[in-house]
Design a protein around this motif. Structure first.
Motif, PDB file in Angstrom:
ATOM      1  N   GLY A  67      52.476  54.179  36.699  1.00 40.09           N
ATOM      2  CA  GLY A  67      53.466  55.263  36.680  1.00 40.09           C
ATOM      3  C   GLY A  67      53.039  56.423  37.561  1.00 40.09           C
ATOM      4  O   GLY A  67      53.853  57.014  38.276  1.00 40.09           O
ATOM      5  N   VAL A  68      51.751  56.762  37.503  1.00 41.93           N
ATOM      6  CA  VAL A  68      51.225  57.840  38.353  1.00 41.93           C
ATOM      7  C   VAL A  68      51.340  57.431  39.820  1.00 41.93           C
ATOM      8  O   VAL A  68      51.766  58.229  40.664  1.00 41.93           O
ATOM      9  CB  VAL A  68      49.767  58.181  37.973  1.00 41.93           C
ATOM     10  N   ALA A  69      50.977  56.197  40.133  1.00 44.83           N
ATOM     11  CA  ALA A  69      51.081  55.723  41.521  1.00 44.83           C
ATOM     12  C   ALA A  69      52.528  55.796  42.001  1.00 44.83           C
ATOM     13  O   ALA A  69      52.796  56.249  43.119  1.00 44.83           O
ATOM     14  CB  ALA A  69      50.554  54.289  41.642  1.00 44.83           C
ATOM     15  N   LYS A  70      53.454  55.373  41.157  1.00 41.57           N
ATOM     16  CA  LYS A  70      54.866  55.411  41.546  1.00 41.57           C
ATOM     17  C   LYS A  70      55.332  56.847  41.769  1.00 41.57           C
ATOM     18  O   LYS A  70      56.032  57.133  42.740  1.00 41.57           O
ATOM     19  CB  LYS A  70      55.734  54.726  40.497  1.00 41.57           C
ATOM     20  N   ALA A  71      54.922  57.757  40.901  1.00 49.53           N
ATOM     21  CA  ALA A  71      55.306  59.165  41.063  1.00 49.53           C
ATOM     22  C   ALA A  71      54.755  59.727  42.374  1.00 49.53           C
ATOM     23  O   ALA A  71      55.454  60.470  43.080  1.00 49.53           O
ATOM     24  CB  ALA A  71      54.806  59.981  39.874  1.00 49.53           C
ATOM     25  N   ILE A  72      53.522  59.387  42.701  1.00 47.42           N
ATOM     26  CA  ILE A  72      52.904  59.877  43.940  1.00 47.42           C
ATOM     27  C   ILE A  72      53.602  59.293  45.158  1.00 47.42           C
ATOM     28  O   ILE A  72      53.930  60.012  46.108  1.00 47.42           O
ATOM     29  CB  ILE A  72      51.392  59.559  43.943  1.00 47.42           C
ATOM     30  N   ILE A  73      53.857  58.002  45.130  1.00 46.97           N
ATOM     31  CA  ILE A  73      54.530  57.361  46.268  1.00 46.97           C
ATOM     32  C   ILE A  73      55.956  57.885  46.404  1.00 46.97           C
ATOM     33  O   ILE A  73      56.417  58.161  47.518  1.00 46.97           O
ATOM     34  CB  ILE A  73      54.481  55.824  46.122  1.00 46.97           C
ATOM     35  N   ASP A  74      56.656  58.048  45.278  1.00 47.39           N
ATOM     36  CA  ASP A  74      58.016  58.604  45.325  1.00 47.39           C
ATOM     37  C   ASP A  74      58.006  60.020  45.892  1.00 47.39           C
ATOM     38  O   ASP A  74      58.869  60.381  46.700  1.00 47.39           O
ATOM     39  CB  ASP A  74      58.659  58.616  43.937  1.00 47.39           C
ATOM     40  N   TYR A  75      57.037  60.827  45.478  1.00 52.32           N
ATOM     41  CA  TYR A  75      56.932  62.195  45.985  1.00 52.32           C
ATOM     42  C   TYR A  75      56.718  62.181  47.508  1.00 52.32           C
ATOM     43  O   TYR A  75      57.397  62.895  48.243  1.00 52.32           O
ATOM     44  CB  TYR A  75      55.781  62.935  45.293  1.00 52.32           C
TER      45      TYR A  75
END
Length: 165
Positions: free
Chosen positions: A76-84
């Motif tokens: 979830g953290v990785a997805k949030a970072i990549i989305d950002y």
């Protein structure tokens, strides 16, 4: 110039391109599955530290290194970072955006992953999870942005100068 599966009048199916949503999700799974890889990637993508901190603690309140942190939280953290990052680079041309990702993996000495990403980008194919099965930044220890051979060379030059005095 790479050949295309379509003529100039039709766009490729957006669901199966390098930067499509499915591809970015696979990227998040591949990067986020292990330790602090996602945070390191975020730093390499020049995302401000406070932003990374906020993204991480919003999803994983105890951080990423606690024994009870779940894989879902890490991903979830990785997805949030990549989305950002993806949102921040929305105005970039795909080639510029790719070059940024490619440079990150080269800098991290993940040459095989960088080369596979390049092949996927040139063929406009989505990123897949298996590209990252060896990706673990924990093996690097403290990250040094300058190659170690360059550091040793610079130290050797300084020693020679000191010996001459």
């Amino acid at each position: 110039m790479p050949e295309s599966d379509h003529d100039g009048d039709h766009e490729p199916d957006e669901r199966f391109t390098f930067f499509c949503e499915m591809s970015m999700q696979e990227f998040a799974f591949g990067v986020g599955a292990i330790g602090v890889n996602a945070l390191c990637l975020g730093m390499m993508l020049n995302i401000p530290t406070l932003t990374l901190h906020n993204l991480m603690y919003k999803i994983a309140p105890k951080g990423l290194l606690q024994p009870d942190t779940t894989d879902q939280e890490r991903i979830g953290v990785a997805k949030a970072i990549i989305d950002y990052w993806y949102q921040q680079t929305e105005s970039w041309k795909p080639k510029t955006r790719f070059k940024c990702l490619y440079d990150v993996f080269v800098t991290l000495r993940e040459y095989k992953i960088a080369q596979q990403l390049k092949q996927r980008f040139e063929a406009n194919q989505p990123i897949s999870l298996e590209l990252f099965h060896t990706f673990d930044l924990g093996r690097l220890g403290q990250f040094v942005s300058v190659p170690a051979t360059q550091l040793e060379f610079e130290d050797a030059e300084e020693e020679e100068v000191e010996d001459d005095d």
